[in-house]
Design a protein around this motif. Structure first.
Motif, mmCIF file in Angstrom:
data_model
loop_
_atom_site.group_PDB
_atom_site.id
_atom_site.type_symbol
_atom_site.label_atom_id
_atom_site.label_comp_id
_atom_site.label_asym_id
_atom_site.label_seq_id
_atom_site.Cartn_x
_atom_site.Cartn_y
_atom_site.Cartn_z
ATOM 1 N N PRO A 3 -0.115 -1.478 9.181
ATOM 2 C CA PRO A 3 0.750 -2.429 9.903
ATOM 3 C C PRO A 3 0.159 -2.871 11.241
ATOM 4 O O PRO A 3 0.271 -4.045 11.615
ATOM 5 C CB PRO A 3 2.059 -1.647 10.094
ATOM 6 N N TRP A 21 4.073 2.734 -3.638
ATOM 7 C CA TRP A 21 3.046 3.032 -4.631
ATOM 8 C C TRP A 21 3.266 2.091 -5.809
ATOM 9 O O TRP A 21 4.328 2.068 -6.418
ATOM 10 C CB TRP A 21 3.166 4.492 -5.079
ATOM 11 N N SER A 37 -3.925 2.329 11.226
ATOM 12 C CA SER A 37 -2.626 1.961 10.672
ATOM 13 C C SER A 37 -2.695 0.566 10.071
ATOM 14 O O SER A 37 -3.092 -0.394 10.745
ATOM 15 C CB SER A 37 -1.561 2.004 11.771
ATOM 16 N N ASN A 69 0.841 -1.193 0.000
ATOM 17 C CA ASN A 69 0.000 0.000 0.000
ATOM 18 C C ASN A 69 0.877 1.243 0.000
ATOM 19 O O ASN A 69 1.976 1.236 0.546
ATOM 20 C CB ASN A 69 -0.931 0.015 1.222
ATOM 21 N N ALA A 70 0.365 2.310 -0.606
ATOM 22 C CA ALA A 70 1.175 3.523 -0.759
ATOM 23 C C ALA A 70 1.488 4.201 0.568
ATOM 24 O O ALA A 70 2.514 4.864 0.706
ATOM 25 C CB ALA A 70 0.464 4.498 -1.689
ATOM 26 N N THR A 71 0.613 4.053 1.549
ATOM 27 C CA THR A 71 0.831 4.671 2.856
ATOM 28 C C THR A 71 0.537 3.653 3.945
ATOM 29 O O THR A 71 -0.122 2.636 3.711
ATOM 30 C CB THR A 71 -0.093 5.894 3.062
ATOM 31 N N GLU A 72 1.014 3.952 5.158
ATOM 32 C CA GLU A 72 0.687 3.091 6.286
ATOM 33 C C GLU A 72 -0.729 3.348 6.794
ATOM 34 O O GLU A 72 -1.307 2.512 7.476
ATOM 35 C CB GLU A 72 1.688 3.322 7.426
ATOM 36 N N ARG A 73 -1.279 4.478 6.443
ATOM 37 C CA ARG A 73 -2.609 4.836 6.928
ATOM 38 C C ARG A 73 -3.675 4.107 6.131
ATOM 39 O O ARG A 73 -3.639 4.060 4.908
ATOM 40 C CB ARG A 73 -2.816 6.342 6.801
ATOM 41 N N PHE A 112 3.798 -6.291 5.574
ATOM 42 C CA PHE A 112 3.414 -5.026 4.954
ATOM 43 C C PHE A 112 4.602 -4.419 4.222
ATOM 44 O O PHE A 112 5.707 -4.365 4.751
ATOM 45 C CB PHE A 112 2.914 -4.034 6.009
ATOM 46 N N ARG A 155 5.430 -0.842 2.212
ATOM 47 C CA ARG A 155 4.944 0.482 1.840
ATOM 48 C C ARG A 155 5.500 0.855 0.470
ATOM 49 O O ARG A 155 6.714 0.849 0.254
ATOM 50 C CB ARG A 155 5.365 1.523 2.873
#
Length: 377
Positions: free
Chosen positions: A49, A63, A47, A23-27, A59, A61
């Motif tokens: 993770p 894009w 989050s 995923n592009a972000t951890e959020r 996980f 991180r």
């Protein structure tokens, strides 16, 4: 997330199976709450993770910039290449700002938390002013209502080809329009935005509607990665699947959510939160069946409802037939608010149960809210 957690829970202890989430972000973004983020309301900071912690899933991180379906690799933006045996493709939809000139450069979207925060910054600096929400579908309705309620000094204009609530039964549609009127939203139905300008929008026919901010909620598009990967896609770029959610051209690729063109008896499913989790879970179960040398089962899905928020204290819930056509039954007011909030929050207890689930456990609570919303057999 549903596919990864289901796979990881059932594959615990198996050294030959490794589940990786990219995923592009951890959020983790709750897209159904982005209109709240845009109006500076507090939402949970989730989050990825942390949600995966204890499941055994890994996980990464990054894009996703490309998929090579023949080589079975995924390229991410730091030039790393990840190899896979089986891929669950869930790169969903985003606002289609390419269809109308100026939308990409001059309009705000609600595609991500950062997009919503940018809109929030603009709204807090308006001190009144005019906000045009382009698109009178469900996202446009929720966005216009939220802005009007949180910023009562603003002049909110909802522009779209159809009346808000046109897809609902007459009672529910009338309730939506009355709620927007109560909130002071000016509705311009039957209007088409032809161009977005730095200071407003131009409608078909040449009329200019001045605005201090334009929010684009009219139409969606999917990531071009699937088409670039050589996967068979439909006219909208969605991966065409077989009955088990596998790509018809590359069966080791499963497509879920908005990224998939999934045909049911009533037609091709449209992008909705109702289909996201069931398709993810079904893909996971199909993968596990194939790993055991069995054939995956066909996915069957029927729509159940359309919950729409009208600010924080009002809502409407339109119950539907499996093909998403409206039933006569609907909820309004406080009861609809409580119902919608329960549905919006429903993934989190479900994910919690997945993390604790033994390898032989039931994947979906029978008879519960989720089996009714999106039935997977």
């Amino acid at each position: 997330m549903a596919a990864a957690m289901q796979l990881a829970a059932r594959a615990k202890g198996r050294a030959d199976i490794r589940v990786t989430v990219v995923n592009a972000t951890e959020r983790f973004t709750e897209r159904m709450r982005l209109h709240m983020t845009a109006t500076r309301q507090q939402v949970a900071d989730l989050s990825v993770p942390e949600m995966l912690e204890g499941t055994g899933a890994h996980f990464v991180r990054g894009w996703v910039t490309a998929v090579d379906a023949d080589a079975r690799t995924v390229r991410i933006d730091d030039d790393r290449t990840l190899a896979y045996d089986t891929l669950v493709y869930g790169l969903g939809g985003a606002a289609d700002t390419s269809a109308v000139p100026g939308a990409e450069h001059h309009a705000y979207t609600l595609d991500s938390a950062s997009d919503a925060e940018l809109l929030g910054d603009r709204l807090t600096r308006l001190d009144g002013g005019t906000v045009v929400v382009a698109g009178s579908g469900l996202t446009g309705i929720e966005t216009a209502a939220e802005i009007a309620e949180q910023y009562p000094a603003a002049d909110v204009v909802l522009v779209g080809r159809q009346e808000p609530g046109a897809s609902m039964n007459p009672k529910a549609g009338a309730y939506v329009r009355a709620a927007l009127d109560r909130l002071g939203v000016r509705v311009r139905a039957g209007a088409e935005v032809r161009k977005v300008l730095p200071g407003g929008v131009e409608l078909a026919g040449g009329e200019l509607v001045a605005a201090d901010a334009v929010v684009w909620t009219s139409g969606t598009r999917v990531s071009p990665v699937a088409a670039g990967a050589g996967l068979t896609v439909d006219e909208r770029g969605r991966i065409v699947t077989d009955g088990a959610l596998r790509s018809v051209s590359h069966p080791e690729v499963y497509a879920v959510g908005d990224a998939a063109a999934i045909r049911q008896g009533y037609g091709v499913m449209h992008g909705t939160c109702q289909g996201g989790m069931p398709t993810g879970v079904h893909a996971a179960l199909s993968i596990l069946r194939v790993l055991r040398g069995k054939q995956p089962k066909a996915f069957r899905f029927g729509y159940y409802h359309t919950p729409v928020s009208l600010g924080r204290t009002d809502a409407v819930v339109q119950f539907t037939r499996p093909d998403d056509s409206p039933r006569r039954i609907c909820l309004t007011g406080g009861l609809a608010v409580r119902y919608k909030e329960t549905v919006t929050a429903s993934p989190w207890p479900t994910y919690g149960r997945m993390k604790k689930m033994p390898a032989s456990g039931a994947f979906w609570p029978r008879g519960g809210r989720f089996t009714r919303i999106g039935r997977t057999k």
